[in-house]
Design an enzyme around this catalytic site. Structure first.
Site, mmCIF file in Angstrom:
data_model
loop_
_atom_site.group_PDB
_atom_site.id
_atom_site.type_symbol
_atom_site.label_atom_id
_atom_site.label_comp_id
_atom_site.label_asym_id
_atom_site.label_seq_id
_atom_site.Cartn_x
_atom_site.Cartn_y
_atom_site.Cartn_z
ATOM 1 N NE ARG A 144 -1.692 5.374 -5.428
ATOM 2 C CZ ARG A 144 -2.836 5.037 -5.314
ATOM 3 N NH1 ARG A 144 -3.159 4.283 -6.023
ATOM 4 N NH2 ARG A 144 -2.675 4.926 -3.639
ATOM 5 C CD GLU A 202 -4.540 2.326 -8.704
ATOM 6 O OE1 GLU A 202 -5.547 2.535 -9.462
ATOM 7 O OE2 GLU A 202 -4.078 2.727 -7.903
ATOM 8 C CD GLU A 257 -16.003 -8.842 -7.666
ATOM 9 O OE1 GLU A 257 -16.014 -8.270 -6.130
ATOM 10 O OE2 GLU A 257 -16.314 -7.892 -9.080
ATOM 11 C CD GLU A 277 -3.701 -4.965 -10.053
ATOM 12 O OE1 GLU A 277 -4.065 -4.280 -9.013
ATOM 13 O OE2 GLU A 277 -2.716 -4.430 -10.000
ATOM 14 C CD GLN A 312 -3.363 -1.147 0.002
ATOM 15 O OE1 GLN A 312 -3.831 -0.219 -0.123
ATOM 16 N NE2 GLN A 312 -3.882 -2.866 -0.653
HETATM 17 C C1 LIG Z 1 -4.788 -0.514 -6.178
HETATM 18 S S1 LIG Z 1 -5.038 -0.576 -4.877
HETATM 19 C C2 LIG Z 1 -5.553 0.852 -4.575
HETATM 20 C C3 LIG Z 1 -6.078 0.915 -2.662
HETATM 21 C C4 LIG Z 1 -6.054 2.315 -2.454
HETATM 22 N N1 LIG Z 1 -7.212 2.760 -3.164
HETATM 23 C C5 LIG Z 1 -5.392 3.697 -2.784
HETATM 24 O O1 LIG Z 1 -5.566 4.042 -3.829
HETATM 25 O O2 LIG Z 1 -3.991 3.968 -2.257
HETATM 26 C C6 LIG Z 1 -6.824 -1.442 -4.712
HETATM 27 C C7 LIG Z 1 -7.289 -1.962 -3.894
HETATM 28 O O3 LIG Z 1 -8.007 -2.556 -4.320
HETATM 29 C C8 LIG Z 1 -8.177 -4.035 -3.351
HETATM 30 N N2 LIG Z 1 -9.018 -5.262 -4.105
HETATM 31 C C9 LIG Z 1 -9.441 -5.296 -5.557
HETATM 32 N N3 LIG Z 1 -10.510 -6.070 -6.502
HETATM 33 C C10 LIG Z 1 -11.557 -5.605 -5.152
HETATM 34 C C11 LIG Z 1 -12.882 -6.141 -4.935
HETATM 35 N N4 LIG Z 1 -12.958 -6.957 -5.770
HETATM 36 N N5 LIG Z 1 -13.367 -6.092 -3.631
HETATM 37 C C12 LIG Z 1 -12.773 -5.289 -2.524
HETATM 38 N N6 LIG Z 1 -11.407 -4.823 -2.565
HETATM 39 C C13 LIG Z 1 -10.848 -4.772 -3.998
HETATM 40 C C14 LIG Z 1 -7.361 -4.562 -3.477
HETATM 41 O O4 LIG Z 1 -7.033 -5.390 -2.469
HETATM 42 C C15 LIG Z 1 -6.829 -3.210 -3.017
HETATM 43 O O5 LIG Z 1 -6.446 -2.908 -1.747
#
Ligand SMILES: C[S@@+](CC[C@H](N)C(=O)[O-])C[C@H]1O[C@@H](n2cnc3c(N)ncnc32)[C@H](O)[C@@H]1O
Length: 377
Positions: free
Chosen positions: A48, A137, A123, A146, A39
């Protein structure tokens, strides 16, 4: 890793996408996001961070008094900003245990009355109300790695009010011819691996009486795939871009369906803009925009780009698809390129790319067409 257990083995289907075993998906994909270390890497990406920060705080009218959903909140940063920008309620959904850290952070910033952190996958969970804004994001390497946009689409279709706004609202994929010393390095690595193999075959025959040379071909294929056909992460210098960049995909986040992003297919022309150089491959990157929606536009449009840059590199860098051997090109040479990206059959979050390229030199002579396959791992 592996501290996560969903009660039972479940599969989910996303609008025609292949079935996904959730436990496998958790082990392969989500686990990395449960580390603060990971993170922090995203939170340290200034390009970003500035883009999302400005998108929210320069468009407070989209947030003030509104209900917001943050899909994949991670550390909670976007949910916290949304609350600070005046949201009435923010639902912050996170699949991993990172949700606990997000909850702590929300509380420590005194926003627990506004931000509700929900641990679960987008989901599966339900919200008590529909939302005015979905912020997320979700972008991976070369935008679609991803496949997290699927989850954003799912959230949008279930929870966004008809008048709702997407943050970001648009996304584009770009590709351009590039030069890179990596092409020589990777070839050297691959040749080195083969030299080592020949020694190994000889030794195995001499000392252990088994001739393994029949496996030379598959070993070579395996090594070529690893060294030469795997897309490379690189932060390209703008000077490494040797031709005109083309947009190969445009996504309207408000209307795109999963079907629209299963495949990216594009035929386009480019031309070399640099005198006497080497075409070493293609670089791919993306940008996203925060424009609000047509009937409720942003006051200040914000762009987040991951294009090659000296000062504004991002953790996404660019994905580079290398050509072996590189080809001598010069200004005015034209490229006729066909591009196809699809999801890997083994893992829907990884991509396979096919690039065809025909070079028509400025003299009019055309070189034999190339066709290459790559893997975005
Ligand atoms: C690229 S990170 C962005 C984290 C934060 N929003 C930021 O901008 O710093 C994407 C996050 O989404 C979570 N994630 C991805 N798909 C998800 C889903 N279907 N349901 C819940 N969380 C999800 C991942 O575990 C990850 O922590």
């Amino acid at each position: 890793m592996g501290s996560h257990h969903h009660g039972n083995r479940a599969t989910s289907s996303n609008g025609g996408a292949p079935l996904v075993d959730k436990d496998v998906d958790f082990a392969q994909y989500f686990c990395t996001y449960s580390f603060l270390y990971h993170q922090k890497e995203m939170l340290s990406d200034r390009v970003r961070m500035d883009a999302y920060y400005n998108a929210i705080f320069q468009n407070k009218h989209h947030f003030h008094g509104k209900v917001v959903l943050d899909v994949g909140t991670g550390s909670g940063i976007l949910a916290i900003w949304s609350a600070q920008a005046g949201a009435r309620k923010v639902y912050a959904v996170e699949a991993t245990k990172m949700a606990e850290h997000a909850r702590t952070l929300v509380k420590d910033n005194n926003l627990q009355d506004v931000v509700e952190v929900i641990e679960g996958s987008m989901e599966d969970i339900t919200l008590p109300e529909k939302v005015d804004v979905i912020i997320s994001e979700w972008m991976g390497y070369f935008l679609l790695r991803e496949s997290m946009f699927d989850s954003v689409i799912c959230a949008r279709d279930r929870w966004l009010k008809p008048s709702g706004v997407m943050y970001p609202s648009h996304a584009r994929m770009w590709i351009a011819p590039v030069r890179s010393g990596l092409v020589d390095q990777k070839k050297g690595d691959c040749d080195g691996a083969m030299d080592d193999w020949y020694n190994f075959v000889e030794d195995t025959k001499t000392y252990y009486g088994v001739d393994m040379s029949i496996l030379t071909k598959p070993f070579n294929e395996e090594q070529r795939k690893y060294y030469l056909q795997t897309a490379m992460w690189q932060n390209l210098h703008p000077h490494q871009v040797i031709g005109v960049a083309a947009i190969i995909k445009e996504i309207d986040c408000l209307t795109a369906s999963v079907n629209d992003v299963l495949e990216v297919r594009s035929n386009f022309l480019s031309s070399i803009t640099m005198e006497n150089t080497r075409l070493c491959g293609f670089g791919g990157w993306f940008d996203v925009h925060f424009r609000g929606r047509r009937d409720d536009p942003a006051q200040q449009e914000i762009e987040l780009t991951t294009m090659p840059s000296v000062d504004n590199g991002t953790h996404w860098g660019q994905q580079v698809f290398l050509l072996h051997p590189p080809i001598r090109v010069s200004e005015g040479d034209n490229l006729n390129i066909s591009f196809l990206m699809s999801r890997s059959k083994e893992n829907h979050r990884l991509m396979e790319v096919e690039i065809g390229c025909e070079i028509i030199q400025s003299s009019g002579r055309s070189l034999p067409p190339l066709q290459n396959k790559f893997y975005i791992e």
